[in-house]
Design a protein around this motif. Structure first.
Motif: not given
Length: 430
Positions: A268, A272-273, A392, A396-398
């Protein structure tokens, strides 16, 4: 019977004493019937390998086939999530209570019962295709694995005291390789024979493990009466009051925190990257399959006399580099970051297993240290996937989860230096 010689010296250990002819006939028969050091080594090694084949396969098998099980049982994603979280809780409970039970009834006796329960758990999940049946089977088998996690180290210490790194390394390697094989074949197998057979069929390994452990118990006896004697001038202590015990627990716990978090979220994070889902999934495989390389290398280096402290710090540093790369570097090198973290996590776990035996004086102490450290470790690990998932969703991000993980891994480098010092659990020089 504890074999006082290393396997490499088994020929000398097995030689007949020059005064054997002068011994009474009853004593002569006793000597002849006593298992040799070479026999003990191979019997214990085979028993540990068969035990290891059952200790990760039932868990990773569920992860690989979770969507199929979810559809078949008509359960929610939350219920699947609980099935994934239960092992760490039951591992911790098993680690907490197993030392006292092993001491009371004998480690071999306890392990035989636990392998039977583990096998029953796998069968229950397969033959009772309901949420209640699957949950019950999972709790039973993972609690049994929690006992086995703890009691493996004292068996190795008692039965093969001169081969602790070798036997521990092969034990850890078997767990990893078996888990990798099962993860790869369980889904295709379910398409041919159904999900129940693809999960329950692995119980055959449990029956084989029970057979060899019963044979070991019959030939070598029980550890209930051979727990070891403390050296002169050394007093027994509670592992909960030792600095080294807490350090090993934190060392193992932070490693497990990273391991279970990366195992759950690495694909995941990479997606996302900008990485494709297929490529991200392959990075998860790289993370898992670096374990054999790390375990074999660590075992070989320790057997060659390389300093444990340097190896521990190096393994912890690999995790730091891996997290930095995953957080801030290009995904073009994702295979490198995944591989470094996989190697670091596997080396730390194996080294911790070795330290349970190498830093204690008796089998009882090894069992108590193993139980205490693994209880602390799995409680810490339990919050890894849960905390990472919550952060997360909240941000809403890592970025924040990865930053916190980096801080924890930097701390673990310092813990690695402390935990691997050449001292015994009571603080005396090893």
């Amino acid at each position: 019977m504890t074999c006082p010689f290393s396997y490499s010296n088994s020929r000398a250990a097995m030689s007949t004493p020059s005064n054997l002819q002068s011994e009474p006939r009853s004593d002569k028969r006793k000597l002849i019937n006593t298992p040799s050091c070479k026999f003990t080594f191979w019997l214990v090694l085979c028993a540990m390998i068969l035990l290891a084949t059952n200790m990760r396969a039932p868990i990773v098998a569920l992860g690989s086939i979770a969507p199929v099980v979810q559809d078949a049982l008509n359960i929610t994603q939350t219920q699947i999530g609980w099935l994934g979280a239960i092992p760490m809780l039951t591992f911790a409970v098993g680690a907490l209570i197993s030392p006292s039970i092993g001491k009371r009834f004998g480690i071999e006796n306890t392990l035989i019962v636990m392998i039977v329960l583990l096998t029953m758990g796998m069968i229950i999940r397969a033959v009772i295709p309901t949420w209640t049946g699957f949950l019950t089977g999972t709790i039973i088998l993972t609690l049994a694995i929690g006992f086995a996690n703890t009691l493996a180290a004292p068996v190795i210490k008692m039965r093969t005291p001169k081969n602790i790194p070798l036997v521990t390394g092969l034990f850890s390697l078997t767990m990893t390789v078996t888990a990798g094989i099962v993860a790869g074949v369980v889904l295709p197998l379910s398409e041919k024979v159904g999900w129940q057979w693809s999960l329950g069929g692995w119980s055959i390994l449990g029956f084989l493990a029970v057979a060899i452990w019963v044979f070991l118990r019959m030939r070598l006896g029980s550890s209930a009466d051979t727990q070891g004697v403390l050296p002169t001038g050394t007093s027994d202590i509670s592992m909960w009051r030792t600095g080294l015990g807490w350090q090993i627990g934190i060392f193992l716990g932070l490693q497990s925190l990273l391991y279970y978090t990366v195992a759950s979220f690495l694909p995941s994070i990479l997606v996302s990257k900008g990485m494709s889902a297929v490529s991200a999934g392959q990075m998860g495989s790289v993370f898992q399959f670096m374990a054999p390389v790390a375990i074999l290398s660590l075992t070989w280096l320790i057997n060659r006399g390389r300093p444990i402290q340097a190896l521990a710090v190096f393994a912890a540093t690999l995790n730091v580099i891996g997290i930095v790369g995953l957080s801030y570097a290009s995904t073009d090198l994702a295979w490198l970051w995944a591989g470094l973290m996989g190697a670091g996590c596997s080396a730390i776990f194996t080294l911790s297993m070795m330290l349970f035996s190498m830093r204690t004086y008796t089998t009882n102490q090894a069992s108590e240290l193993s139980g205490m450290a693994q209880f602390v470790g799995y409680i810490i690990a339990f919050f890894g996937p849960l905390g990472t998932g919550w952060l997360h969703e909240a941000t809403d991000n890592w970025d924040l989860p990865l930053l916190l993980m980096l801080i924890f891994m930097i701390i673990n480098v310092g813990i690695a230096w402390l935990v691997s010092r050449p001292i015994m659990v009571d603080g005396k020089k090893a």
